[in-house]
Write a protein that holds these residues in place. Structure first.
Motif, PDB file in Angstrom:
ATOM      1  N   GLY A  89      97.912  83.337  52.476  1.00 46.23           N
ATOM      2  CA  GLY A  89      96.801  82.625  51.853  1.00 46.23           C
ATOM      3  C   GLY A  89      96.066  81.691  52.797  1.00 46.23           C
ATOM      4  N   GLN A  90      95.203  80.904  52.231  1.00 50.38           N
ATOM      5  CA  GLN A  90      94.462  79.907  52.988  1.00 50.38           C
ATOM      6  C   GLN A  90      94.432  78.621  52.167  1.00 50.38           C
ATOM      7  OE1 GLN A  90      90.992  82.771  53.738  1.00 50.38           O
ATOM      8  NE2 GLN A  90      91.041  81.645  55.662  1.00 50.38           N
ATOM      9  N   GLN A  91      95.006  77.586  52.734  1.00 47.29           N
ATOM     10  CA  GLN A  91      95.181  76.314  52.030  1.00 47.29           C
ATOM     11  C   GLN A  91      93.963  75.416  52.217  1.00 47.29           C
ATOM     12  OE1 GLN A  91      98.763  74.498  51.265  1.00 47.29           O
ATOM     13  NE2 GLN A  91      97.254  73.343  50.089  1.00 47.29           N
ATOM     14  N   VAL A  92      93.544  74.789  51.121  1.00 46.75           N
ATOM     15  CA  VAL A  92      92.451  73.816  51.197  1.00 46.75           C
ATOM     16  C   VAL A  92      93.039  72.445  51.537  1.00 46.75           C
ATOM     17  CG1 VAL A  92      90.627  72.653  49.885  1.00 46.75           C
ATOM     18  CG2 VAL A  92      91.028  75.111  49.568  1.00 46.75           C
ATOM     19  N   TYR A  93      92.369  71.721  52.417  1.00 50.67           N
ATOM     20  CA  TYR A  93      92.808  70.358  52.740  1.00 50.67           C
ATOM     21  C   TYR A  93      91.593  69.467  52.972  1.00 50.67           C
ATOM     22  CZ  TYR A  93      91.921  71.656  57.662  1.00 50.67           C
ATOM     23  OH  TYR A  93      91.336  72.064  58.832  1.00 50.67           O
ATOM     24  N   GLU A  95      90.085  66.578  55.361  1.00 51.64           N
ATOM     25  CA  GLU A  95      90.225  65.988  56.690  1.00 51.64           C
ATOM     26  C   GLU A  95      90.290  64.466  56.542  1.00 51.64           C
ATOM     27  OE1 GLU A  95      88.200  68.269  60.330  1.00 51.64           O
ATOM     28  OE2 GLU A  95      86.904  66.769  59.405  1.00 51.64           O
ATOM     29  N   PRO A  96      91.360  63.841  57.062  1.00 56.49           N
ATOM     30  CA  PRO A  96      91.576  62.420  56.749  1.00 56.49           C
ATOM     31  C   PRO A  96      90.508  61.474  57.305  1.00 56.49           C
ATOM     32  CG  PRO A  96      93.165  63.186  58.376  1.00 56.49           C
ATOM     33  CD  PRO A  96      92.439  64.396  57.895  1.00 56.49           C
ATOM     34  N   ASP A  97      89.928  61.784  58.464  1.00 52.07           N
ATOM     35  CA  ASP A  97      88.988  60.834  59.075  1.00 52.07           C
ATOM     36  C   ASP A  97      87.557  61.019  58.601  1.00 52.07           C
ATOM     37  OD1 ASP A  97      89.256  63.265  60.339  1.00 52.07           O
ATOM     38  OD2 ASP A  97      88.683  62.507  62.321  1.00 52.07           O
ATOM     39  N   THR A  98      87.211  62.211  58.068  1.00 54.37           N
ATOM     40  CA  THR A  98      85.820  62.461  57.654  1.00 54.37           C
ATOM     41  C   THR A  98      85.680  62.730  56.157  1.00 54.37           C
ATOM     42  OG1 THR A  98      85.985  64.855  57.904  1.00 54.37           O
ATOM     43  CG2 THR A  98      85.364  63.586  59.886  1.00 54.37           C
ATOM     44  N   GLY A  99      86.763  63.107  55.488  1.00 55.78           N
ATOM     45  CA  GLY A  99      86.691  63.483  54.076  1.00 55.78           C
ATOM     46  C   GLY A  99      86.216  64.911  53.862  1.00 55.78           C
ATOM     47  N   ALA A 100      85.917  65.633  54.942  1.00 61.04           N
ATOM     48  CA  ALA A 100      85.432  67.014  54.809  1.00 61.04           C
ATOM     49  C   ALA A 100      86.485  67.884  54.135  1.00 61.04           C
ATOM     50  CB  ALA A 100      85.080  67.584  56.177  1.00 61.04           C
ATOM     51  N   VAL A 101      86.041  68.747  53.211  1.00 60.10           N
ATOM     52  CA  VAL A 101      86.950  69.675  52.551  1.00 60.10           C
ATOM     53  C   VAL A 101      86.976  70.961  53.379  1.00 60.10           C
ATOM     54  CG1 VAL A 101      87.551  70.845  50.408  1.00 60.10           C
ATOM     55  CG2 VAL A 101      86.328  68.676  50.321  1.00 60.10           C
ATOM     56  N   LYS A 102      88.155  71.308  53.880  1.00 58.56           N
ATOM     57  CA  LYS A 102      88.304  72.424  54.816  1.00 58.56           C
ATOM     58  C   LYS A 102      89.367  73.392  54.287  1.00 58.56           C
ATOM     59  CE  LYS A 102      87.196  71.626  58.822  1.00 58.56           C
ATOM     60  NZ  LYS A 102      85.967  71.870  59.599  1.00 58.56           N
ATOM     61  N   TYR A 103      89.492  74.540  54.943  1.00 57.39           N
ATOM     62  CA  TYR A 103      90.606  75.433  54.628  1.00 57.39           C
ATOM     63  C   TYR A 103      91.173  76.000  55.912  1.00 57.39           C
ATOM     64  CZ  TYR A 103      86.700  78.747  54.857  1.00 57.39           C
ATOM     65  OH  TYR A 103      85.583  79.448  55.253  1.00 57.39           O
ATOM     66  N   THR A 104      92.459  76.338  55.851  1.00 56.84           N
ATOM     67  CA  THR A 104      93.150  76.848  57.040  1.00 56.84           C
ATOM     68  C   THR A 104      92.637  78.248  57.374  1.00 56.84           C
ATOM     69  OG1 THR A 104      94.923  77.740  55.663  1.00 56.84           O
ATOM     70  CG2 THR A 104      95.265  75.544  56.581  1.00 56.84           C
ATOM     71  N   ILE A 105      92.709  78.620  58.631  1.00 54.76           N
ATOM     72  CA  ILE A 105      92.360  79.978  59.009  1.00 54.76           C
ATOM     73  C   ILE A 105      93.503  80.902  58.594  1.00 54.76           C
ATOM     74  CG2 ILE A 105      90.823  79.312  60.898  1.00 54.76           C
ATOM     75  CD1 ILE A 105      93.044  80.036  62.844  1.00 54.76           C
ATOM     76  N   ALA A 106      93.180  82.169  58.364  1.00 57.60           N
ATOM     77  CA  ALA A 106      94.211  83.118  57.936  1.00 57.60           C
ATOM     78  C   ALA A 106      95.309  83.214  58.993  1.00 57.60           C
ATOM     79  CB  ALA A 106      93.569  84.489  57.716  1.00 57.60           C
ATOM     80  N   SER A 108      97.612  81.202  59.667  1.00 58.53           N
ATOM     81  CA  SER A 108      97.957  79.947  60.320  1.00 58.53           C
ATOM     82  C   SER A 108      98.045  78.864  59.261  1.00 58.53           C
ATOM     83  CB  SER A 108      96.895  79.564  61.343  1.00 58.53           C
ATOM     84  OG  SER A 108      97.067  78.207  61.729  1.00 58.53           O
ATOM     85  N   ALA A 109      98.984  77.966  59.425  1.00 57.35           N
ATOM     86  CA  ALA A 109      99.091  76.851  58.484  1.00 57.35           C
ATOM     87  C   ALA A 109      98.575  75.587  59.143  1.00 57.35           C
ATOM     88  CB  ALA A 109     100.535  76.681  58.024  1.00 57.35           C
ATOM     89  N   ALA A 110      97.971  75.730  60.338  1.00 52.54           N
ATOM     90  CA  ALA A 110      97.581  74.564  61.133  1.00 52.54           C
ATOM     91  C   ALA A 110      96.545  73.700  60.418  1.00 52.54           C
ATOM     92  CB  ALA A 110      97.035  75.018  62.482  1.00 52.54           C
ATOM     93  N   MET A 111      96.828  72.411  60.395  1.00 51.97           N
ATOM     94  CA  MET A 111      95.922  71.415  59.806  1.00 51.97           C
ATOM     95  C   MET A 111      95.968  70.182  60.693  1.00 51.97           C
ATOM     96  SD  MET A 111      96.799  71.324  55.774  1.00 51.97           S
ATOM     97  CE  MET A 111      97.995  72.572  55.390  1.00 51.97           C
ATOM     98  N   PRO A 112      94.918  69.369  60.656  1.00 49.61           N
ATOM     99  CA  PRO A 112      94.980  68.129  61.442  1.00 49.61           C
ATOM    100  C   PRO A 112      96.041  67.186  60.874  1.00 49.61           C
ATOM    101  CG  PRO A 112      92.958  68.210  60.130  1.00 49.61           C
ATOM    102  CD  PRO A 112      93.642  69.533  59.954  1.00 49.61           C
ATOM    103  N   GLU A 113      96.554  66.310  61.727  1.00 46.05           N
ATOM    104  CA  GLU A 113      97.549  65.342  61.297  1.00 46.05           C
ATOM    105  C   GLU A 113      96.970  64.477  60.177  1.00 46.05           C
ATOM    106  OE1 GLU A 113      99.555  63.630  64.695  1.00 46.05           O
ATOM    107  OE2 GLU A 113     100.213  61.977  63.395  1.00 46.05           O
ATOM    108  N   GLY A 114      97.737  64.286  59.133  1.00 46.20           N
ATOM    109  CA  GLY A 114      97.294  63.430  58.023  1.00 46.20           C
ATOM    110  C   GLY A 114      96.417  64.147  57.016  1.00 46.20           C
ATOM    111  N   ALA A 115      96.253  65.466  57.184  1.00 43.60           N
ATOM    112  CA  ALA A 115      95.442  66.236  56.232  1.00 43.60           C
ATOM    113  C   ALA A 115      95.957  66.029  54.815  1.00 43.60           C
ATOM    114  CB  ALA A 115      95.481  67.715  56.603  1.00 43.60           C
ATOM    115  N   ILE A 116      95.037  65.889  53.875  1.00 41.48           N
ATOM    116  CA  ILE A 116      95.413  65.632  52.482  1.00 41.48           C
ATOM    117  C   ILE A 116      95.351  66.953  51.718  1.00 41.48           C
ATOM    118  CG2 ILE A 116      94.846  64.328  50.394  1.00 41.48           C
ATOM    119  CD1 ILE A 116      93.265  62.417  52.401  1.00 41.48           C
ATOM    120  N   VAL A 117      96.494  67.398  51.195  1.00 46.84           N
ATOM    121  CA  VAL A 117      96.528  68.695  50.517  1.00 46.84           C
ATOM    122  C   VAL A 117      96.732  68.582  49.004  1.00 46.84           C
ATOM    123  CG1 VAL A 117      97.295  69.967  52.551  1.00 46.84           C
ATOM    124  CG2 VAL A 117      98.994  69.018  50.986  1.00 46.84           C
ATOM    125  N   THR A 118      96.992  67.369  48.519  1.00 43.02           N
ATOM    126  CA  THR A 118      97.237  67.216  47.089  1.00 43.02           C
ATOM    127  C   THR A 118      96.141  66.382  46.430  1.00 43.02           C
ATOM    128  OG1 THR A 118      98.586  65.282  47.471  1.00 43.02           O
ATOM    129  CG2 THR A 118      99.735  67.383  47.355  1.00 43.02           C
TER     130      THR A 118
END
Ligand SMILES: *[C@@H]1O[C@H](CO)[C@@H](O)[C@H](O)[C@H]1NC(C)=O
Ligand SMILES: *[C@@H]1O[C@H](CO)[C@@H](O)[C@H](O)[C@H]1NC(C)=O
Length: 184
Positions: A89-93, A95-106, A108-118
């Motif tokens: 899948g692709q998880q929505v998170y 971004e902690p410093d900008t508030g941008a709503v992003k999703y992980t690339i297929a 990969s579970a990589a997210m920036p440190e402090g990403a908010i997923v809940t």
């Protein structure tokens, strides 16, 4: 015993087969962002931008992929995911410093440190639901380099946003299928 196990297995199958996907539409009356689809492109969410998706050649040749021109989501209770077929899948998170709503690339579970997923929840409305985030309201900010496109943010405390940004409600509409193999 055996019957119970079979029923449990069947129930599992059924519930995964009827996985609930949904699309999102912005609502902000008397504004340029009233009734626009929330779309996925370049690992960000947008209003007024076409959906960007990808179907691998080997899948295209065998089963085919969903049309890939609409953006769907899954979950929305706690966490939120993109409505995709790709394994993992692709998880929505957020971004902690900008508030941008992003999703992980297929793949990969990589997210920036402090990403908010809940913090996501969907409240059933009258014939539709509303997706919200407990960390802040949803905000769309005009994209200077791409006129007519608005980038989606969560209004996190401590992050400042341009005056041109507009808050909006995200209305859910049920969908029976994932919108894409994966969003790109
Ligand atoms: C998506 O593509 C399908 C198949 O090409 C087409 O029938 C449908 O109208 C398209 N939907 C949108 C929202 O563009
Ligand atoms: C959408 O799906 C949810 C979850 O299955 C359900 O509770 C809700 O009634 C559905 N809404 C509509 C308008 O069909």
């Amino acid at each position: 015993m055996k019957t119970t196990a079979t029923v449990a297995a069947l129930t599992g199958l059924l519930s995964s087969a009827s996985a609930q996907y949904f699309g999102l539409t912005s609502a902000r009356s008397a504004s340029p962002i009233h009734y626009q689809s929330v779309s996925a492109s370049g690992q960000s969410l947008w209003l007024g931008k076409p959906t960007a998706s990808y179907c691998p050649e080997n899948v295209k040749d065998i089963d085919g992929c969903p049309a890939g021109n609409t953006t769907t989501f899954a979950g929305g209770e706690g966490s939120l995911s993109m409505g995709v077929v790709v394994p993992g899948g692709q998880q929505v998170y957020v971004e902690p410093d900008t508030g941008a709503v992003k999703y992980t690339i297929a793949h990969s579970a990589a997210m920036p440190e402090g990403a908010i997923v809940t913090g996501w929840s969907t409240n059933p409305g009258n014939g539709f639901g509303i997706l919200s985030n407990e960390n802040g309201g949803l905000l769309a900010c005009p994209c200077e380099s791409d006129e007519g496109s608005w980038k989606v943010f969560v209004q996190l405390e401590g992050v400042s946003f341009d005056d041109g940004c507009l808050g909006f409600d995200a209305l859910t509409s049920n969908s029976t299928q994932a919108g894409a193999w994966q969003y790109s």
